[in-house]
Scaffold this active site. Structure first.
Site, PDB file in Angstrom:
ATOM      1  N   ASP A  10       6.568  43.442 -21.644  1.00  0.00           N
ATOM      2  CA  ASP A  10       5.181  43.730 -21.255  1.00  0.00           C
ATOM      3  C   ASP A  10       4.592  44.610 -22.356  1.00  0.00           C
ATOM      4  O   ASP A  10       5.067  45.730 -22.579  1.00  0.00           O
ATOM      5  CB  ASP A  10       5.216  44.462 -19.912  1.00  0.00           C
ATOM      6  CG  ASP A  10       3.844  44.886 -19.432  1.00  0.00           C
ATOM      7  OD1 ASP A  10       2.870  44.837 -20.218  1.00  0.00           O
ATOM      8  OD2 ASP A  10       3.751  45.287 -18.257  1.00  0.00           O
ATOM      9  N   ILE A  11       3.568  44.124 -23.011  1.00  0.00           N
ATOM     10  CA  ILE A  11       3.013  44.826 -24.182  1.00  0.00           C
ATOM     11  C   ILE A  11       2.459  46.206 -23.811  1.00  0.00           C
ATOM     12  O   ILE A  11       2.421  47.100 -24.652  1.00  0.00           O
ATOM     13  CB  ILE A  11       1.943  43.933 -24.873  1.00  0.00           C
ATOM     14  CG1 ILE A  11       1.765  44.321 -26.333  1.00  0.00           C
ATOM     15  CG2 ILE A  11       0.622  43.962 -24.127  1.00  0.00           C
ATOM     16  CD1 ILE A  11       1.010  43.284 -27.169  1.00  0.00           C
ATOM     17  N   ASN A  25     -11.573  38.184 -23.751  1.00  0.00           N
ATOM     18  CA  ASN A  25     -12.609  37.136 -23.808  1.00  0.00           C
ATOM     19  C   ASN A  25     -13.841  37.743 -24.471  1.00  0.00           C
ATOM     20  O   ASN A  25     -13.901  38.954 -24.690  1.00  0.00           O
ATOM     21  CB  ASN A  25     -12.917  36.579 -22.416  1.00  0.00           C
ATOM     22  CG  ASN A  25     -13.439  37.655 -21.484  1.00  0.00           C
ATOM     23  OD1 ASN A  25     -14.507  38.223 -21.702  1.00  0.00           O
ATOM     24  ND2 ASN A  25     -12.657  37.986 -20.465  1.00  0.00           N
ATOM     25  N   VAL A  34      -2.895  39.202 -20.054  1.00  0.00           N
ATOM     26  CA  VAL A  34      -2.573  40.437 -20.769  1.00  0.00           C
ATOM     27  C   VAL A  34      -3.782  41.371 -20.787  1.00  0.00           C
ATOM     28  O   VAL A  34      -3.642  42.603 -20.753  1.00  0.00           O
ATOM     29  CB  VAL A  34      -2.017  40.105 -22.181  1.00  0.00           C
ATOM     30  CG1 VAL A  34      -3.075  39.582 -23.118  1.00  0.00           C
ATOM     31  CG2 VAL A  34      -1.324  41.305 -22.782  1.00  0.00           C
ATOM     32  N   ASP A  35      -4.969  40.799 -20.806  1.00  0.00           N
ATOM     33  CA  ASP A  35      -6.216  41.589 -20.773  1.00  0.00           C
ATOM     34  C   ASP A  35      -6.266  42.439 -19.500  1.00  0.00           C
ATOM     35  O   ASP A  35      -6.532  43.655 -19.545  1.00  0.00           O
ATOM     36  CB  ASP A  35      -7.387  40.592 -20.813  1.00  0.00           C
ATOM     37  CG  ASP A  35      -8.730  41.239 -21.107  1.00  0.00           C
ATOM     38  OD1 ASP A  35      -8.750  42.433 -21.455  1.00  0.00           O
ATOM     39  OD2 ASP A  35      -9.754  40.527 -21.008  1.00  0.00           O
ATOM     40  N   SER A 118      -4.091  33.321 -26.840  1.00  0.00           N
ATOM     41  CA  SER A 118      -4.603  32.001 -26.415  1.00  0.00           C
ATOM     42  C   SER A 118      -3.597  31.095 -25.706  1.00  0.00           C
ATOM     43  O   SER A 118      -3.971  30.007 -25.278  1.00  0.00           O
ATOM     44  CB  SER A 118      -5.215  31.207 -27.592  1.00  0.00           C
ATOM     45  OG  SER A 118      -6.497  31.669 -27.899  1.00  0.00           O
ATOM     46  N   THR A 119      -2.338  31.535 -25.592  1.00  0.00           N
ATOM     47  CA  THR A 119      -1.329  30.609 -25.040  1.00  0.00           C
ATOM     48  C   THR A 119      -1.183  30.684 -23.520  1.00  0.00           C
ATOM     49  O   THR A 119      -0.333  30.006 -22.951  1.00  0.00           O
ATOM     50  CB  THR A 119       0.054  30.836 -25.674  1.00  0.00           C
ATOM     51  OG1 THR A 119       0.533  32.128 -25.286  1.00  0.00           O
ATOM     52  CG2 THR A 119       0.006  30.737 -27.174  1.00  0.00           C
ATOM     53  N   GLY A 120      -2.001  31.513 -22.869  1.00  0.00           N
ATOM     54  CA  GLY A 120      -1.960  31.608 -21.417  1.00  0.00           C
ATOM     55  C   GLY A 120      -3.149  30.862 -20.824  1.00  0.00           C
ATOM     56  O   GLY A 120      -3.216  29.621 -20.884  1.00  0.00           O
ATOM     57  N   TYR A 122      -6.059  30.388 -21.878  1.00  0.00           N
ATOM     58  CA  TYR A 122      -6.818  29.573 -22.833  1.00  0.00           C
ATOM     59  C   TYR A 122      -6.108  28.284 -23.256  1.00  0.00           C
ATOM     60  O   TYR A 122      -6.675  27.471 -23.977  1.00  0.00           O
ATOM     61  CB  TYR A 122      -7.219  30.400 -24.050  1.00  0.00           C
ATOM     62  CG  TYR A 122      -8.433  31.284 -23.821  1.00  0.00           C
ATOM     63  CD1 TYR A 122      -9.113  31.289 -22.601  1.00  0.00           C
ATOM     64  CD2 TYR A 122      -8.920  32.113 -24.822  1.00  0.00           C
ATOM     65  CE1 TYR A 122     -10.222  32.103 -22.395  1.00  0.00           C
ATOM     66  CE2 TYR A 122     -10.036  32.916 -24.624  1.00  0.00           C
ATOM     67  CZ  TYR A 122     -10.689  32.915 -23.405  1.00  0.00           C
ATOM     68  OH  TYR A 122     -11.800  33.713 -23.211  1.00  0.00           O
TER      69      TYR A 122
HETATM   70  N1  AR6 Z   1       2.456  41.562 -22.081  1.00  0.00           N
HETATM   71  C1  AR6 Z   1       2.656  40.605 -23.033  1.00  0.00           C
HETATM   72  N2  AR6 Z   1       2.232  39.333 -22.897  1.00  0.00           N
HETATM   73  C2  AR6 Z   1       1.590  39.003 -21.752  1.00  0.00           C
HETATM   74  C3  AR6 Z   1       1.334  39.939 -20.721  1.00  0.00           C
HETATM   75  C4  AR6 Z   1       1.804  41.265 -20.920  1.00  0.00           C
HETATM   76  N3  AR6 Z   1       1.619  42.227 -20.011  1.00  0.00           N
HETATM   77  N4  AR6 Z   1       0.671  39.293 -19.722  1.00  0.00           N
HETATM   78  C5  AR6 Z   1       0.535  38.009 -20.102  1.00  0.00           C
HETATM   79  N5  AR6 Z   1       1.084  37.833 -21.326  1.00  0.00           N
HETATM   80  P1  AR6 Z   1      -3.419  35.313 -21.553  1.00  0.00           P
HETATM   81  P2  AR6 Z   1      -5.295  33.934 -23.378  1.00  0.00           P
HETATM   82  C6  AR6 Z   1       1.158  36.608 -22.149  1.00  0.00           C
HETATM   83  O1  AR6 Z   1      -3.722  34.364 -20.461  1.00  0.00           O
HETATM   84  O2  AR6 Z   1      -4.549  32.668 -23.211  1.00  0.00           O
HETATM   85  C7  AR6 Z   1      -7.938  36.694 -19.856  1.00  0.00           C
HETATM   86  O3  AR6 Z   1      -8.532  36.498 -18.595  1.00  0.00           O
HETATM   87  C8  AR6 Z   1       0.969  35.279 -21.478  1.00  0.00           C
HETATM   88  O4  AR6 Z   1       2.180  34.849 -20.877  1.00  0.00           O
HETATM   89  O5  AR6 Z   1      -3.304  36.759 -21.249  1.00  0.00           O
HETATM   90  O6  AR6 Z   1      -5.676  34.376 -24.755  1.00  0.00           O
HETATM   91  C9  AR6 Z   1      -8.979  37.093 -20.901  1.00  0.00           C
HETATM   92  O7  AR6 Z   1      -9.973  37.931 -20.358  1.00  0.00           O
HETATM   93  C10 AR6 Z   1       0.589  34.418 -22.669  1.00  0.00           C
HETATM   94  O8  AR6 Z   1       1.753  34.002 -23.386  1.00  0.00           O
HETATM   95  O9  AR6 Z   1      -4.545  35.213 -22.745  1.00  0.00           O
HETATM   96  C11 AR6 Z   1      -9.515  35.774 -21.322  1.00  0.00           C
HETATM   97  O10 AR6 Z   1     -10.510  35.313 -20.420  1.00  0.00           O
HETATM   98  C12 AR6 Z   1      -0.189  35.360 -23.575  1.00  0.00           C
HETATM   99  O11 AR6 Z   1       0.105  36.676 -23.090  1.00  0.00           O
HETATM  100  C13 AR6 Z   1      -8.331  34.856 -21.256  1.00  0.00           C
HETATM  101  O12 AR6 Z   1      -7.448  35.447 -20.309  1.00  0.00           O
HETATM  102  C14 AR6 Z   1      -1.683  35.150 -23.561  1.00  0.00           C
HETATM  103  O13 AR6 Z   1      -2.094  34.786 -22.246  1.00  0.00           O
HETATM  104  C15 AR6 Z   1      -7.606  34.777 -22.570  1.00  0.00           C
HETATM  105  O14 AR6 Z   1      -6.587  33.815 -22.484  1.00  0.00           O
END
Ligand code: AR6
Length: 174
Positions: A10-11, A25, A34-35, A118-120, A122
């Site tokens: 967890d970052i 976003n 993660v946001d 972007s891998t979650g 998005y």
């Molecule tokens: N620590 C590290 N990595 C994480 C954590 C964490 N605590 N939580 C999730 N991840 P995402 P996106 C990973 O969806 O695809 C938000 O609503 C997750 O498994 O967080 O860039 C924003 O506001 C994945 O591999 O971000 C935007 O609207 C990676 O982080 C949108 O999501 C990115 O997943 C951005 O989507």
């Protein structure tokens, strides 16, 4: 030579970096993934500072304080939404990594942790995104030696972790 680490976790829990990168976003006003975790851990001060930034276009980066997070800074970047690959997604994603490193160097930040932008939510294909992340970061570090001492790729799931580990092995860095 800059150390590049690949870890699972967890970052928001990292205690040994100056800055963590947020996959935000374009509103910079929080969200899921993660946001959401970063805003929750940082507390309301982060949202207040983000409000004053009035958003951020995809591919760019903005720096704020870390508030209740262990690190001093959060670097917010906005990844591309995956639309099949024909909408400059690769260029925008590379821009995220490059602009975060440039913003870090400007602030004299020497250690930085990236999530897999972007891998979650998005929907970017994980392997393709990992290739861009590793290539862009390594190129930047080679072109700008002596600025960043440590980069950590923080993966949240085993599949992503394996993808990054394989990539780093191929590139002779782990
Ligand atoms: N620590 C590290 N990595 C994480 C954590 C964490 N605590 N939580 C999730 N991840 P995402 P996106 C990973 O969806 O695809 C938000 O609503 C997750 O498994 O967080 O860039 C924003 O506001 C994945 O591999 O971000 C935007 O609207 C990676 O982080 C949108 O999501 C990115 O997943 C951005 O989507």
């Amino acid at each position: 030579m800059t150390m590049i680490h690949v870890i699972k976790g967890d970052i928001t829990r990292l205690t040994d970096v100056d800055a963590i990168v947020n996959a935000a976003n374009s509103s910079l006003l929080g969200g899921g993934g993660v946001d959401g975790a970063i805003h929750k851990a940082a507390g309301p001060g982060l949202l207040e500072e983000c409000r004053a930034l009035h958003g951020c276009p995809a591919g760019e980066a903005r720096v704020t304080g870390g508030y209740r997070l262990p690190g001093r800074y959060v670097i917010h970047t906005v990844g591309p939404v995956w639309r099949g690959g024909g909408k400059k997604e690769d260029e925008v994603l590379a821009g995220c990594y490059r602009n975060c490193l440039e913003a870090a160097a400007r602030k004299r930040i020497t250690s930085i942790a990236f999530p897999a932008i972007s891998t979650g939510i998005y929907g970017y294909p994980k392997e393709r995104a990992a290739g861009i992340a590793v290539h862009t970061v390594q190129s930047y570090l080679e072109e700008h030696p002596g600025k960043i001492e440590k980069v950590i790729f923080v993966l949240f799931d085993d599949e992503s972790l394996q993808i990054y580990k394989e990539l780093m092995k191929k590139r002779g860095r782990v």
